[in-house]
Structures are given as structure tokens and as C-alpha cells.
Scaffold this motif. Structure first.
Motif, mmCIF file in Angstrom:
data_model
loop_
_atom_site.group_PDB
_atom_site.id
_atom_site.type_symbol
_atom_site.label_atom_id
_atom_site.label_comp_id
_atom_site.label_asym_id
_atom_site.label_seq_id
_atom_site.Cartn_x
_atom_site.Cartn_y
_atom_site.Cartn_z
ATOM 1 N N UNK A 10 0.999 -1.057 -0.614
ATOM 2 C CA UNK A 10 -0.091 0.197 -0.178
ATOM 3 C C UNK A 10 1.229 1.027 0.388
ATOM 4 N N UNK A 11 1.350 1.669 -1.140
ATOM 5 C CA UNK A 11 1.907 3.059 -1.202
ATOM 6 C C UNK A 11 3.243 3.031 -0.494
ATOM 7 N N UNK A 12 3.462 1.885 -1.325
ATOM 8 C CA UNK A 12 5.029 1.106 -0.613
ATOM 9 C C UNK A 12 6.376 2.043 -1.162
ATOM 10 N N UNK A 13 7.219 3.048 -0.531
ATOM 11 C CA UNK A 13 8.352 3.271 -0.915
ATOM 12 C C UNK A 13 10.046 2.680 0.007
ATOM 13 N N UNK A 14 10.456 2.824 -0.285
ATOM 14 C CA UNK A 14 12.153 2.254 0.312
ATOM 15 C C UNK A 14 13.444 2.652 -0.296
ATOM 16 N N UNK A 15 13.810 3.713 0.496
ATOM 17 C CA UNK A 15 14.972 3.181 0.291
ATOM 18 C C UNK A 15 16.358 3.261 1.124
ATOM 19 N N UNK A 16 17.210 2.552 0.730
ATOM 20 C CA UNK A 16 18.834 1.661 1.192
ATOM 21 C C UNK A 16 19.103 3.044 1.584
ATOM 22 N N UNK A 17 19.929 2.324 3.332
ATOM 23 C CA UNK A 17 20.729 3.458 3.025
ATOM 24 C C UNK A 17 22.123 3.321 2.979
ATOM 25 N N UNK A 18 22.883 4.554 2.450
ATOM 26 C CA UNK A 18 24.003 4.685 1.706
ATOM 27 C C UNK A 18 24.705 4.859 3.321
ATOM 28 N N UNK A 19 25.960 4.625 2.849
ATOM 29 C CA UNK A 19 27.233 4.549 4.076
ATOM 30 C C UNK A 19 27.650 5.625 4.086
#
Length: 286
Positions: A10-19
């Protein structure tokens, strides 16, 4: 309470964390809305970096959405207290089976998950036997996994997930490292689990010939869902697929070229069987 959809995005967003904290990485999944119905067989297509694998990891709490929510049989994957039940409901099989095989004997590897559930010995024995039979690997139960072929290893990895009795399994490019024989073995196993055992199956693939056999095809591009529908509906968009670096099944391409050459043939053919039948009809008419 019974839910129609096994997994919902449901309106999903995901961002990987940067080093590096200062650098913000682009979204790996961007505002995705998806509903996977119980009993479906779904193929997911997309070039590398389109968000396919992230979608699989979001499906059972391996990853938690940056925004929006994922629910599994009504359970929110962000609820840590539900993570155990969520992972029992949705299993994930990854590309490299060696990363999922943990024991030196096949049946011991398949027993690993049920043993961690603290099940009685008799129940573990039954689950191991049933799972190995379901993937056609029962006769190899005493074998050493490292001596098996790639396709056999992948089927053992699948058996290990089945032994947990999931309602749904996500397969993250399960045939990418296999030869044609191994690919066929694994795909036959996936379809058997879906059609004979009622397990919802979602498989990520680069092979168009595998995608056309699903009930439904989802195409990812730039972290978003670009297309979603029955195989014939999706593969009608041949130019759009080529524009994003994907192709159409070879028989579809051949059919369209024949159509352009004046042959009276259906240009929406997806499988070898459909192509052969169409050619036989044309020959018969003449």
C-alpha cells in the motif's frame, strides 16, 4: 478473519541507507501499490535495479518500508511481534541455493526450519518427507547437497521453505544460475506447488518464456510498477518493453514478423505450443 489477498503493498516506498550519511540513494521501490491474491501464480519482470528483489524482501519483513505499509495475511510487516508469523506465512527463495543450504545432508537441511519451530519429532519427519516429495527430491534425502546439480540444489532450498508450510513463496530469480535442464526442473516445481498444493507463487525472472506461463505478469521499471496484467495483455506492449531494455518471447517476435510479411497469424502468440498450432492451422487451410 479471512483475507482475499495474501500480500498487499500500500503506497510502498523503500530507500537503502547509504554508507555515507550525506549521500541520499534513489528510491529502490517508489510508491508501489500491489495486491497478490491467494492462489495466484505471478511473474515479475524488470531490468537490474528496477526494484524486483527489493519487492521480494519487503514481502516478509526482511526489509521494512521507508513509507507506506506491506501487509501479509492482514499482518503489518513493520510489527516486530508479527515477524515470526509473517515469515511462516511468506517464504523467500533466493537466486543462489548455496546461500540457503546449511546442512551436510539433504534431509537435515530441510529439517532445519521445522526444528527451529520446536515441532515434535514425528511432525518434523512428516514435513521433511512431504516437502522432498513435493519437489521430486525424496530419493536424494541422504545425499550431500554439494554433490547435487544446480537445479537439484535449488529444489532442496525450495523444500526447506515448503517444510515451514508457507501460504506464499517469493522466488527471487530462482533459475538465473541454472542450465536449461535445471531451469525446467525448478519451474515445474514452482507450477506444481501452485497448481497442486495451492501455494501462492511469485517468481522474479529475466526469461520471457518463464513469465508467459504465469497467471499474471508485473513489469517493474525505475522502482515503479509499469505494467500489470495477464501475459497476453502485458506482452502486447512490445515496443514499451523494448524501450525499457526488456524483450518479448521469441515466438511472439517471430509471429509479429510473419504478420508483417503478410501471413495470417495471430500476433499475440506467447508459447511454442500456440505457435505450432497456428502454423498447422495455416498449412491445413492451404
Amino acid at each position: 478473519m479471512e483475507f482475499e489477498n495474501i500480500v498487499e503493498f500500500n503506497n510502498v516506498s523503500f530507500r537503502y541507507e547509504s554508507a555515507e550519511d550525506e549521500q541520499q540513494l534513489p528510491l529502490a521501490v517508489d510508491s508501489v501499490n500491489l495486491k497478490i491474491k491467494k492462489g495466484e501464480c505471478v511473474a515479475i519482470l524488470g531490468h537490474n535495479g528496477s526494484g524486483k528483489s527489493t519487492l521480494a524482501k519487503l514481502s516478509n519483513s526482511i526489509l521494512i518500508p521507508t513509507e507506506g505499509e506491506v501487509t501479509v495475511d492482514g499482518m503489518n510487516t513493520a510489527d516486530e511481534e508479527k515477524s515470526y508469523d509473517i515469515r511462516k506465512t511468506v517464504g523467500v527463495v533466493f537466486q543462489n541455493p548455496d546461500n540457503q543450504i546449511v546442512a551436510s545432508i539433504v534431509e537435515e537441511d530441510v529439517a532445519f526450519g521445522p526444528e527451529n519451530l520446536g515441532l515434535p519429532r514425528e511432525e518434523i519427519r512428516k514435513r521433511v518427507d512431504d516437502s522432498l516429495k513435493a519437489v521430486g527430491m525424496y530419493e536424494h534425502r541422504f545425499s550431500e547437497p554439494h554433490k547435487l546439480s544446480g537445479g537439484q540444489k535449488q529444489r532442496v532450498a525450495i523444500a526447506g521453505i515448503i517444510a515451514m508450510l508457507p501460504k506464499c513463496i517469493f522466488f527471487d530469480e530462482p533459475t538465473a544460475m541454472l542450465d536449461p535442464k535445471g531451469r525446467k526442473e525448478v519451474m515445474n516445481t514452482i507450477f506444481k506447488l501452485n497448481r497442486e498444493h495451492g501455494i501462492t507463487t511469485v517468481y522474479i525472472t529475466h526469461f520471457m518464456e518463464e513469465a508467459v506461463l504465469a497467471d499474471r505478469v508485473i513489469v517493474m521499471d525505475n522502482a515503479k510498477v509499469l505494467l500489470d496484467g495477464a501475459p497476453k495483455e502485458v506482452f502486447k506492449n512490445s515496443q514499451l518493453l523494448r524501450d525499457i531494455g526488456l524483450d518479448v518471447p521469441q515466438v511472439s517476435y517471430l509471429s509479429s514478423r510473419l504478420k508483417e510479411s503478410g501471413v495470417d497469424i495471430d500476433e499475440n502468440i506467447l508459447t511454442n505450443g500456440e505457435f505450432v498450432n497456428s502454423i498447422l492451422e495455416i498449412i491445413g487451410d492451404k
